[in-house]
Design a protein around this motif. Structure first.
Motif, PDB file in Angstrom:
ATOM      1  N   MET A   1       0.893  -1.412  -0.057  1.00 47.92           N
ATOM      2  CA  MET A   1      -0.028  -0.011   0.015  1.00 47.92           C
ATOM      3  C   MET A   1       0.836   1.143  -0.053  1.00 47.92           C
ATOM      4  O   MET A   1       1.732   1.422   0.652  1.00 47.92           O
ATOM      5  CB  MET A   1      -0.902  -0.080   1.253  1.00 47.92           C
ATOM      6  CG  MET A   1      -1.983  -0.889   0.899  1.00 47.92           C
ATOM      7  SD  MET A   1      -2.999  -0.924   2.324  1.00 47.92           S
ATOM      8  CE  MET A   1      -2.080  -1.846   3.739  1.00 47.92           C
ATOM      9  N   LYS A   2       0.415   2.106  -0.917  1.00 52.69           N
ATOM     10  CA  LYS A   2       1.231   3.520  -0.901  1.00 52.69           C
ATOM     11  C   LYS A   2       1.163   4.322   0.471  1.00 52.69           C
ATOM     12  O   LYS A   2      -0.213   4.473   0.760  1.00 52.69           O
ATOM     13  CB  LYS A   2       1.062   4.022  -2.059  1.00 52.69           C
ATOM     14  CG  LYS A   2       1.129   3.350  -3.579  1.00 52.69           C
ATOM     15  CD  LYS A   2       0.908   4.197  -4.687  1.00 52.69           C
ATOM     16  CE  LYS A   2       1.168   3.429  -5.960  1.00 52.69           C
ATOM     17  NZ  LYS A   2       0.632   4.243  -7.154  1.00 52.69           N
ATOM     18  N   LYS A   3       1.855   5.031   0.538  1.00 57.37           N
ATOM     19  CA  LYS A   3       2.021   5.883   1.869  1.00 57.37           C
ATOM     20  C   LYS A   3       2.255   7.120   1.403  1.00 57.37           C
ATOM     21  O   LYS A   3       3.309   7.770   0.712  1.00 57.37           O
ATOM     22  CB  LYS A   3       2.872   5.262   2.882  1.00 57.37           C
ATOM     23  CG  LYS A   3       3.097   6.330   4.300  1.00 57.37           C
ATOM     24  CD  LYS A   3       1.791   6.287   4.918  1.00 57.37           C
ATOM     25  CE  LYS A   3       2.015   7.161   6.174  1.00 57.37           C
ATOM     26  NZ  LYS A   3       3.072   6.890   7.292  1.00 57.37           N
ATOM     27  N   TYR A   4       1.507   8.224   2.120  1.00 55.35           N
ATOM     28  CA  TYR A   4       1.543   9.837   1.748  1.00 55.35           C
ATOM     29  C   TYR A   4       1.610  10.635   2.960  1.00 55.35           C
ATOM     30  O   TYR A   4       1.112  10.168   4.113  1.00 55.35           O
ATOM     31  CB  TYR A   4       0.423  10.080   0.841  1.00 55.35           C
ATOM     32  CG  TYR A   4       0.592   9.721  -0.669  1.00 55.35           C
ATOM     33  CD1 TYR A   4       1.240  10.308  -1.624  1.00 55.35           C
ATOM     34  CD2 TYR A   4      -0.109   8.383  -0.825  1.00 55.35           C
ATOM     35  CE1 TYR A   4       1.115   9.975  -2.785  1.00 55.35           C
ATOM     36  CE2 TYR A   4      -0.161   7.894  -2.040  1.00 55.35           C
ATOM     37  CZ  TYR A   4       0.705   8.697  -3.121  1.00 55.35           C
ATOM     38  OH  TYR A   4       0.648   8.199  -4.622  1.00 55.35           O
ATOM     39  N   ASP A   5       2.177  11.767   3.055  1.00 56.74           N
ATOM     40  CA  ASP A   5       2.004  12.399   4.240  1.00 56.74           C
ATOM     41  C   ASP A   5       0.596  13.190   4.370  1.00 56.74           C
ATOM     42  O   ASP A   5      -0.065  13.037   5.377  1.00 56.74           O
ATOM     43  CB  ASP A   5       3.174  13.611   4.343  1.00 56.74           C
ATOM     44  CG  ASP A   5       4.505  13.213   4.213  1.00 56.74           C
ATOM     45  OD1 ASP A   5       4.764  12.620   5.388  1.00 56.74           O
ATOM     46  OD2 ASP A   5       5.123  13.160   3.141  1.00 56.74           O
ATOM     47  N   TYR A   6       0.168  13.601   3.199  1.00 52.21           N
ATOM     48  CA  TYR A   6      -1.112  14.408   3.036  1.00 52.21           C
ATOM     49  C   TYR A   6      -2.032  13.422   1.862  1.00 52.21           C
ATOM     50  O   TYR A   6      -1.285  13.498   0.678  1.00 52.21           O
ATOM     51  CB  TYR A   6      -1.016  15.666   2.787  1.00 52.21           C
ATOM     52  CG  TYR A   6      -0.225  16.662   3.831  1.00 52.21           C
ATOM     53  CD1 TYR A   6      -0.250  16.081   5.222  1.00 52.21           C
ATOM     54  CD2 TYR A   6       0.181  18.023   3.511  1.00 52.21           C
ATOM     55  CE1 TYR A   6       0.361  17.087   5.979  1.00 52.21           C
ATOM     56  CE2 TYR A   6       0.772  18.644   4.278  1.00 52.21           C
ATOM     57  CZ  TYR A   6       0.858  18.295   5.613  1.00 52.21           C
ATOM     58  OH  TYR A   6       1.609  19.025   6.562  1.00 52.21           O
ATOM     59  N   ILE A   7      -3.136  13.419   2.222  1.00 56.67           N
ATOM     60  CA  ILE A   7      -4.216  12.906   1.234  1.00 56.67           C
ATOM     61  C   ILE A   7      -5.295  13.751   1.306  1.00 56.67           C
ATOM     62  O   ILE A   7      -5.855  14.108   2.036  1.00 56.67           O
ATOM     63  CB  ILE A   7      -4.529  11.442   1.157  1.00 56.67           C
ATOM     64  CG1 ILE A   7      -3.541  10.535   0.866  1.00 56.67           C
ATOM     65  CG2 ILE A   7      -5.639  11.091   0.220  1.00 56.67           C
ATOM     66  CD1 ILE A   7      -3.964   8.926   0.913  1.00 56.67           C
ATOM     67  N   PHE A   8      -5.863  14.296  -0.031  1.00 59.04           N
ATOM     68  CA  PHE A   8      -7.189  15.281  -0.106  1.00 59.04           C
ATOM     69  C   PHE A   8      -8.138  14.154  -0.556  1.00 59.04           C
ATOM     70  O   PHE A   8      -7.804  13.581  -1.741  1.00 59.04           O
ATOM     71  CB  PHE A   8      -6.840  16.182  -0.937  1.00 59.04           C
ATOM     72  CG  PHE A   8      -5.960  17.326  -0.285  1.00 59.04           C
ATOM     73  CD1 PHE A   8      -6.702  18.570   0.158  1.00 59.04           C
ATOM     74  CD2 PHE A   8      -4.608  17.247  -0.235  1.00 59.04           C
ATOM     75  CE1 PHE A   8      -5.948  19.292   1.084  1.00 59.04           C
ATOM     76  CE2 PHE A   8      -3.874  18.242   0.245  1.00 59.04           C
ATOM     77  CZ  PHE A   8      -4.480  19.279   0.927  1.00 59.04           C
ATOM     78  N   ALA A   9      -9.252  13.860  -0.043  1.00 59.12           N
ATOM     79  CA  ALA A   9     -10.213  12.991  -0.563  1.00 59.12           C
ATOM     80  C   ALA A   9     -11.307  13.932  -1.102  1.00 59.12           C
ATOM     81  O   ALA A   9     -11.968  14.865  -0.387  1.00 59.12           O
ATOM     82  CB  ALA A   9     -11.153  12.115   0.858  1.00 59.12           C
ATOM     83  N   GLY A  10     -11.117  14.042  -2.099  1.00 63.44           N
ATOM     84  CA  GLY A  10     -12.052  15.233  -3.198  1.00 63.44           C
ATOM     85  C   GLY A  10     -11.006  16.294  -3.487  1.00 63.44           C
ATOM     86  O   GLY A  10     -10.095  16.838  -2.720  1.00 63.44           O
ATOM     87  N   ALA A  11     -11.162  16.658  -4.844  1.00 67.44           N
ATOM     88  CA  ALA A  11     -10.193  17.577  -5.199  1.00 67.44           C
ATOM     89  C   ALA A  11     -11.019  18.758  -5.783  1.00 67.44           C
ATOM     90  O   ALA A  11     -10.841  19.345  -7.079  1.00 67.44           O
ATOM     91  CB  ALA A  11      -9.194  17.142  -6.537  1.00 67.44           C
ATOM     92  N   GLY A  12     -11.989  19.471  -5.333  1.00 71.36           N
ATOM     93  CA  GLY A  12     -12.823  20.556  -5.484  1.00 71.36           C
ATOM     94  C   GLY A  12     -12.150  21.961  -5.213  1.00 71.36           C
ATOM     95  O   GLY A  12     -10.687  22.105  -4.979  1.00 71.36           O
TER      96      GLY A  12
END
Length: 382
Positions: A1-12
């Protein structure tokens, strides 16, 4: 599984503004960031309008601006001199292209066209599941609104600013491109708060929107029939419909921030970033995104981000009134704009007034419904 510092659920709007401010700060180069959205953001799906002083953060994207806004009801019309503000319009696709072009130059930021179906916090990280993949991150910014969560409670009203708009081109010279019709309440109210909104781009082209502040959406035909009636009233008969747009924006003072956790922050409409009393989003989101990036540089606990203020309570009282007596919207806004100073009103709606200025604006509104709403709120707090 890929790991990120920040994820944005929705790019509005709110997510893109926040990421853009992150890039401008140049202080997050070490953060791996992912934006997830089911929409590719390659269509002109909306138009944002807002008032601000001439030199704003997104001035280069403004496609049209007006110095005068017209307010009308059945009995009168008033030209509002907006100075020092201007009423501005930005097309959705122009904004998307601008932000994506900027963030595409950043090696630490990715966008993936995937629909988020679930996320949960576990062992001090957040697990985000899409239809095709699962990701891990330290911090999640969620802009996916869960309307059912709001509808399932009774303490805070939930209305919508809903509309259908036609961009039309006429054969005759019929519009004044120097004046935008901000609100025209001369249309039949039918027990609701209903008005027309006209943005003229030239003498032959304009966006005409039929808008409501109410709980329930209408059948598509009813919006369009009202637009046709309005055009007939303006004696506009020879026209072509170039584009159509439709929207429903939440209007609520529901405390979204109470659902924030240490590592999950609700943003945009899902975080209460829409101005509850008007449905305006662009200016609020711009302010909130800048505040959020400043917060990220100092704090690590998302539960500390939100602060409830007096404007939240003002909005709540208006929504309490419109929730039970939706027909009063026209008289409330008419009293405000008929008697009030336009510059002060827009400053108030921007949540930038002092308490003394607040009182000057509020006193222009009908007293009885607001006193009743205030008493009901105080009683319910016991």
């Amino acid at each position: 599984m890929k790991k990120y510092d920040y994820i944005f659920a929705g790019a509005g709007l709110s997510a893109l503004m926040t990421v853009y401010q992150i890039v401008l700060s140049r202080k997050f180069k070490d953060k791996k960031i992912l934006l997830l959205d089911s929409d590719s953001k390659k269509n002109n799906d909306r138009t944002w309008c807002f008032w601000e002083t001439p030199d704003g953060d997104y001035e280069n994207l403004v496609s049209k601006k007006w110095n005068i806004a017209v307010f009308s009801d059945q009995n009168y019309a008033r030209d509002l001199d907006l100075s020092p503000y201007q009423y501005k319009m930005i097309h959705g696709l122009d904004f998307y292209n601008f932000v994506f072009n900027r963030i595409s130059k950043e090696k630490n930021i990715e966008f993936s066209n995937q629909k988020v179906i679930n996320f949960k916090e576990k062992n001090n990280e957040v697990i985000v599941t899409t239809e095709i993949e699962t990701y891990h991150c330290d911090k999640l910014f969620n802009s996916i609104l869960n309307a059912q969560e709001i509808l399932s409670q009774q303490k805070y009203p939930y209305l919508q600013q809903h509309f259908i708009g036609w961009k039309i081109k006429t054969q005759e010279l019929v519009f004044n491109p120097e004046k935008a019709t901000f609100m025209d309440f001369s249309v039949a109210q039918k027990g609701n708060t209903r008005f027309m909104y006209v943005l003229p781009f030239s003498e032959t082209e304009a966006l005409i929107e039929y808008t409501l502040f109410s709980k329930d959406l209408l059948p598509e035909k009813e919006y369009e029939d009202e637009i046709k009636k309005y055009l007939e009233k303006l004696r506009i008969t020879n026209y072509e419909v170039i584009e159509k747009e439709r929207g429903a924006i939440p209007m609520t003072s529901y405390p979204f921030w109470k659902n924030n956790t240490q590592n999950i922050l609700n943003i945009g409409s899902a975080g209460g970033w829409t101005k509850a009393s008007t449905g305006y989003t662009f200016k609020n989101a711009s302010k909130k995104s800048r505040a959020l990036v400043s917060f990220l540089l100092k704090e690590n606990d998302f539960r500390k981000f939100h602060r409830k203020d007096k404007f939240w309570f003002y909005d709540l009282l208006l929504l309490d009134i419109l929730n039970t007596k939706n027909h009063l919207g026209s008289s409330i806004f008419s009293s405000l704009f008929k008697k009030g100073n336009p510059t002060l009103i827009f400053k108030f709606l921007d949540e930038e007034t002092s308490l003394y200025e607040d009182i000057k604006v509020i006193l222009k509104c009908p007293t009885k419904p607001f006193l009743q709403a205030l008493c009901n709120r105080i009683w319910n707090m016991k």
